[in-house]
Enzyme design. Sequence first.
Site, PDB file in Angstrom:
ATOM      1  N   ARG A   8      -4.289  33.248   1.184  1.00  0.00           N
ATOM      2  CA  ARG A   8      -4.758  32.185   2.446  1.00  0.00           C
ATOM      3  C   ARG A   8      -3.290  30.696   2.480  1.00  0.00           C
ATOM      4  O   ARG A   8      -3.757  29.786   2.547  1.00  0.00           O
ATOM      5  CB  ARG A   8      -6.050  31.518   2.358  1.00  0.00           C
ATOM      6  CG  ARG A   8      -6.937  32.256   1.523  1.00  0.00           C
ATOM      7  CD  ARG A   8      -8.642  31.459   1.981  1.00  0.00           C
ATOM      8  NE  ARG A   8      -9.487  31.228   0.546  1.00  0.00           N
ATOM      9  CZ  ARG A   8     -10.539  30.782   0.458  1.00  0.00           C
ATOM     10  NH1 ARG A   8     -10.810  29.354   1.731  1.00  0.00           N
ATOM     11  NH2 ARG A   8     -11.756  30.586  -0.685  1.00  0.00           N
ATOM     12  N   SER A  35     -10.497  26.188   5.035  1.00  0.00           N
ATOM     13  CA  SER A  35     -10.978  27.797   4.503  1.00  0.00           C
ATOM     14  C   SER A  35      -9.165  28.513   5.202  1.00  0.00           C
ATOM     15  O   SER A  35      -9.320  29.085   4.502  1.00  0.00           O
ATOM     16  CB  SER A  35     -12.083  28.277   5.726  1.00  0.00           C
ATOM     17  OG  SER A  35     -12.994  27.762   5.110  1.00  0.00           O
ATOM     18  N   GLU A  56     -13.287  30.080  20.102  1.00  0.00           N
ATOM     19  CA  GLU A  56     -11.754  31.114  19.294  1.00  0.00           C
ATOM     20  C   GLU A  56     -10.802  31.436  20.247  1.00  0.00           C
ATOM     21  O   GLU A  56      -9.567  31.729  21.019  1.00  0.00           O
ATOM     22  CB  GLU A  56     -12.497  31.920  18.727  1.00  0.00           C
ATOM     23  CG  GLU A  56     -13.199  31.755  16.939  1.00  0.00           C
ATOM     24  CD  GLU A  56     -13.682  31.119  17.701  1.00  0.00           C
ATOM     25  OE1 GLU A  56     -15.071  31.125  18.717  1.00  0.00           O
ATOM     26  OE2 GLU A  56     -14.706  30.783  16.171  1.00  0.00           O
ATOM     27  N   PHE A  81     -13.152  36.030  13.705  1.00  0.00           N
ATOM     28  CA  PHE A  81     -12.814  35.461  14.818  1.00  0.00           C
ATOM     29  C   PHE A  81     -11.870  35.446  15.841  1.00  0.00           C
ATOM     30  O   PHE A  81     -11.905  35.026  17.162  1.00  0.00           O
ATOM     31  CB  PHE A  81     -13.565  34.224  14.484  1.00  0.00           C
ATOM     32  CG  PHE A  81     -15.039  34.154  13.477  1.00  0.00           C
ATOM     33  CD1 PHE A  81     -16.135  34.615  14.377  1.00  0.00           C
ATOM     34  CD2 PHE A  81     -14.863  32.926  12.987  1.00  0.00           C
ATOM     35  CE1 PHE A  81     -17.241  35.072  14.114  1.00  0.00           C
ATOM     36  CE2 PHE A  81     -16.289  33.170  11.824  1.00  0.00           C
ATOM     37  CZ  PHE A  81     -17.878  34.045  11.923  1.00  0.00           C
ATOM     38  N   HIS A 107     -10.384  35.659   4.971  1.00  0.00           N
ATOM     39  CA  HIS A 107     -11.264  36.083   5.086  1.00  0.00           C
ATOM     40  C   HIS A 107     -11.394  37.422   5.152  1.00  0.00           C
ATOM     41  O   HIS A 107     -12.628  37.751   6.191  1.00  0.00           O
ATOM     42  CB  HIS A 107     -12.429  34.869   5.889  1.00  0.00           C
ATOM     43  CG  HIS A 107     -12.347  33.953   4.878  1.00  0.00           C
ATOM     44  ND1 HIS A 107     -11.667  32.902   5.084  1.00  0.00           N
ATOM     45  CD2 HIS A 107     -13.762  33.871   3.831  1.00  0.00           C
ATOM     46  CE1 HIS A 107     -11.952  31.775   3.695  1.00  0.00           C
ATOM     47  NE2 HIS A 107     -13.070  31.876   3.549  1.00  0.00           N
ATOM     48  N   ASP A 115     -21.423  35.810   2.251  1.00  0.00           N
ATOM     49  CA  ASP A 115     -21.653  35.784   3.472  1.00  0.00           C
ATOM     50  C   ASP A 115     -21.652  36.686   4.334  1.00  0.00           C
ATOM     51  O   ASP A 115     -22.291  36.334   5.709  1.00  0.00           O
ATOM     52  CB  ASP A 115     -20.103  34.747   4.361  1.00  0.00           C
ATOM     53  CG  ASP A 115     -20.205  33.520   4.761  1.00  0.00           C
ATOM     54  OD1 ASP A 115     -20.566  32.554   3.741  1.00  0.00           O
ATOM     55  OD2 ASP A 115     -18.916  32.694   4.353  1.00  0.00           O
ATOM     56  N   ARG A 165      -9.836  36.116   0.974  1.00  0.00           N
ATOM     57  CA  ARG A 165      -9.251  34.431   0.489  1.00  0.00           C
ATOM     58  C   ARG A 165      -9.720  34.474  -1.014  1.00  0.00           C
ATOM     59  O   ARG A 165      -9.805  33.690  -1.674  1.00  0.00           O
ATOM     60  CB  ARG A 165     -11.354  34.277   0.791  1.00  0.00           C
ATOM     61  CG  ARG A 165     -12.629  32.745   0.047  1.00  0.00           C
ATOM     62  CD  ARG A 165     -14.084  33.460   0.608  1.00  0.00           C
ATOM     63  NE  ARG A 165     -14.714  34.726  -0.799  1.00  0.00           N
ATOM     64  CZ  ARG A 165     -15.534  34.030  -2.042  1.00  0.00           C
ATOM     65  NH1 ARG A 165     -14.876  32.951  -1.833  1.00  0.00           N
ATOM     66  NH2 ARG A 165     -15.877  34.860  -2.811  1.00  0.00           N
TER      67      ARG A 165
END
Lengths: 314, 271
Positions: A8, A35, A56, A81, A107, A115, A165
Amino acid sequence: MTDAIATREAYGNTLAELGEKNRAIVVLDADLSKSTKSATFAAKFPERFFDVGVAEANMVGIAAGFAIAGKIPFASSFAVFATGRVFDQIRVSVAYSNLNVKIVGSHAGLATGEDGATHQATEDIALMRSLPNMSVISPADGVETRLAVESMAANPGPVYLRTSRLKTPAIFDESYNFKIGKGTIIGDGSDVSIIATGIMVSKAVEAAELLKKNGISARLINMASIKPLDEQLVLKAAKETAGIVSCEDHSVIGGLGSAIAETISEKHPAKLHRIGLNDKFGESGKPDELYKKFSMDAAAIAASAKNLLNKTGE
Amino acid sequence: MSKSIAELGEISKTVRREILKMITKAGSGHPGGSLSSTDLVVALYFSKMKHDSGNPTDPERDKFVLSKGHACPLLYAVLAEAGYFPKEELSSLRKLGSILQGHPDRNKVPGIEASTGSLGQGLSIANGIALADRLDKRNSRTYCLLGCGESQEGQVWEAAMAAAHYKLDNLCAIIDKNNLQIDGKTCEVMNIEPVAEKWMAFGWNVIEIDGHNFGEILKAFDESKKVKGKPTMIVAKTVKGKGVSFMENVCGFHGKALTEEELAKAVEELK
């Protein structure tokens, strides 16, 4: 060799570099730019960055509109998402429309860790791979991510890029030549083949070392381009070694393992073991704990390869 | 291509006849919502929009997004009338191999900006186009037509919020408020009222008009150009099936082709 970097991060850095030369690039995010690392681009080119908020579906539509008007939009969010939540928007406004929209999901997989399952994308490859016109790229390290993003910006058409991530050790050096639709043999071997994608490539490297200690020669293949798949390389592995172990930080349903299964079962049936989430959701925990629990760590990959060889010998 | 109100009225009649003919020929399609939107879209293409059928991808063009994609027979008839493709194509609607799909495909038909049909997505696309035009400092406007049932989609309100947030005064949306949707009256299926107040609360300039009165339609589009710093929503009160006595305000004609007998009667009324 380059330093360990999360894919990322490499995505954000590359966009910020590309933004200089290519003024057609615009970047969108849905309140996760810090993020997904699209914030690196935003800091440099605020006038070409659009944070649409937690919306989104609208982000995907705006990206489609940008593409209609000649821009090259990169739309980022967490992979859950960026794909599942907006599957129909991507299906109609992007894929069916065959627009030059780049969807970027960060992620991905268990690497998301603490998470928990709601934030761990483990079906995104399956969803995006099923869409006509859509390419799916899952890079293994920073260098490959940079080259993939450059290739996406240079070649028109819808693409889904999957980033992670966690920091990943460098697999490639600057001499690496990324090409969509092409896999890479990163360690040759003759007994069994391991085909891995994304963050699982570094685990597959470890697994190959474990196997080597046991006298097993594993061919290690990096498959960043899940769609189009490098069928020649897969078939070569099916023909020249006793079988294939596929590795992905994703469900075994619909992802890389499925793509390989579809290819070999039609063109050259061979043994296949799939490493990935076995029709399960993930859970909260440290990524390494999760990979161990769900049998997706280097030890599990090596054991799967051994098992495949044993069964072949029976 | 700025036509007089009388000329626009004649074009609308022609377009309505073509819509009904092509849907009957196809055996299926959506006549009700095509007829309710006809005057609005005719006013855009034959009076207000800057466009050239000979150069459909000119970056400087005004853009039109048909968010209520099922009303594509209307858009097809208008584009054919404006010279984007031969009128003979209209009889191929919904047939295998036709450029005229059941819902619009931007890659098949010259002049179609966005592939739509899954409701609720068009206004977001229009936002993106308007943002791009502004970035490139083009003097172009984007128009987007929504259905009233379509406003029940959550994405419409995400897009409503964003257009106001980005102060898209180069964007003008129109809601074809015919008050009917497939399952019945919009107010009974899922009430969307008060529509004008909702858009105002979202930060839009709102103009309410009779969607079949060309004087009011043209005036509203002119007004929308003058408003700075916010997008405009034209709430157009319309009649589903407008122009054909036995179709007006009849929910059953949302997605049903006329029979040959009904078509003959309708065409007679539209002369």
